[in-house]
Design an enzyme around this catalytic site. Structure first.
Site, PDB file in Angstrom:
ATOM      1  N   TYR A 169      -1.688  -0.342  10.690  1.00 33.86           N
ATOM      2  CA  TYR A 169      -1.687  -0.689   9.267  1.00 33.86           C
ATOM      3  C   TYR A 169      -0.459  -0.110   8.575  1.00 33.86           C
ATOM      4  O   TYR A 169       0.204  -0.799   7.786  1.00 33.86           O
ATOM      5  CB  TYR A 169      -2.966  -0.161   8.621  1.00 33.86           C
ATOM      6  CG  TYR A 169      -3.146  -0.519   7.170  1.00 33.86           C
ATOM      7  CD1 TYR A 169      -3.517  -1.809   6.794  1.00 33.86           C
ATOM      8  CD2 TYR A 169      -2.953   0.431   6.170  1.00 33.86           C
ATOM      9  CE1 TYR A 169      -3.693  -2.145   5.459  1.00 33.86           C
ATOM     10  CE2 TYR A 169      -3.124   0.104   4.833  1.00 33.86           C
ATOM     11  CZ  TYR A 169      -3.498  -1.180   4.483  1.00 33.86           C
ATOM     12  OH  TYR A 169      -3.670  -1.501   3.152  1.00 33.86           O
ATOM     13  N   SER A 182       0.854  -1.183   0.000  1.00 34.22           N
ATOM     14  CA  SER A 182       0.000   0.000   0.000  1.00 34.22           C
ATOM     15  C   SER A 182       0.889   1.232   0.000  1.00 34.22           C
ATOM     16  O   SER A 182       2.076   1.157   0.373  1.00 34.22           O
ATOM     17  CB  SER A 182      -0.875  -0.001   1.267  1.00 34.22           C
ATOM     18  OG  SER A 182      -1.504   1.256   1.472  1.00 34.22           O
TER      19      SER A 182
END
Length: 257
Positions: free
Chosen positions: A155, A142
């Protein structure tokens, strides 16, 4: 066109979103695919549309489950040539309200899960008779692995870990000609993206359109990425043209990173 005829790809998180798109694109290129995830129904739905596909429910945070997944894949289509470690999840909360259990859950599924998936299939990737086939490890990371975002500290930490693992493993496996790369998209039109919008709406009373616009304002193109775009990048990384591309974190963010 990339020809993956004879190759066997293992894709985690293969029932929805990016994983499902990757499965379709690699299958269209000729690969046999093993789809893994926690829920059987979406896996079966994707597999039913593919010519050579098998499914296996698995928990990537559990070492025994990953070993069983690889054994299932091998029984179906033989040794694994391509691993796409896509399974992941996210939660949003201020750092001060992030307890250890929430932290560990996110680290487990995004970072440890990626580690266990690849480790379980590593002997297949390193087998001596596979030299004529593309052997690829592709982590779906990501932009959170390349920069910081507020309210998603676990995250961001996990995806930074995935990018670091990519770079280290690429060097370690370079002489074996197994390439290791990470694809780092920004917001992608997936069920996770929809859930994020719903959470913003709940917390702020904004409309869906306002919430989406807030998420996408960091993207200079002002758009969410489609899963198929990520899948086509994965396909390119599996191609002969990308045989010297390894240790890279490929950003797909409209210029954000």
């Amino acid at each position: 066109m990339t020809d993956l005829t004879g190759a066997h790809a293992l894709i985690t998180g293969g029932g929805t979103g990016i994983g499902a798109a990757v499965a379709r694109v690699l299958s269209n290129a000729g690969a046999s695919v093993t789809l893994a995830g926690r829920r059987r129904e979406p896996l079966d739905e994707v597999a039913s549309s593919l010519p050579r596909a098998t499914v296996c429910t698995a928990d990537v945070t559990d070492e025994a489950s990953c070993a069983a997944l690889v054994a299932h894949a091998q029984k179906a289509f033989g040794p694994i040539d391509i691993v796409v470690a896509n399974a992941g999840g996210a939660m949003s909360a201020p750092f001060a309200k992030t307890d250890l259990a929430k932290w560990q859950d996110i680290i487990d599924v995004n970072l440890t899960g990626a580690f266990l998936t690849v480790k379980s299939a590593l002997s297949d990737l390193l087998r001596k008779d596979a030299a004529k086939r593309p052997r690829r490890v592709i982590f779906i990371a990501s932009t959170a692995g390349l920069k910081g975002y507020p309210y998603v500290v676990p995250y961001v930490a996990a995806k930074h870990g995935v990018v670091g693992m990519t770079r280290a493993l690429a060097v370690e496996l370079a002489k074996s000609l197994v390439t290791v790369n990470a694809v780092c998209p920004g917001y992608v039109e997936t069920p996770l993206f929809d859930a994020t919008i719903a959470n913003i709406m709940k917390a702020t009373s904004r409309t869906a359109e306002q919430s989406k616009a807030d998420l996408l304002k960091a993207n200079p193109q002002g758009r969410a990425i489609k899963p198929e775009e990520v899948a086509e990048t994965v396909l390119w990384l599996c191609s002969h043209a990308a045989q010297s591309v390894t240790g890279q974190a490929v950003a797909m963010s409209g210029g954000e990173t």
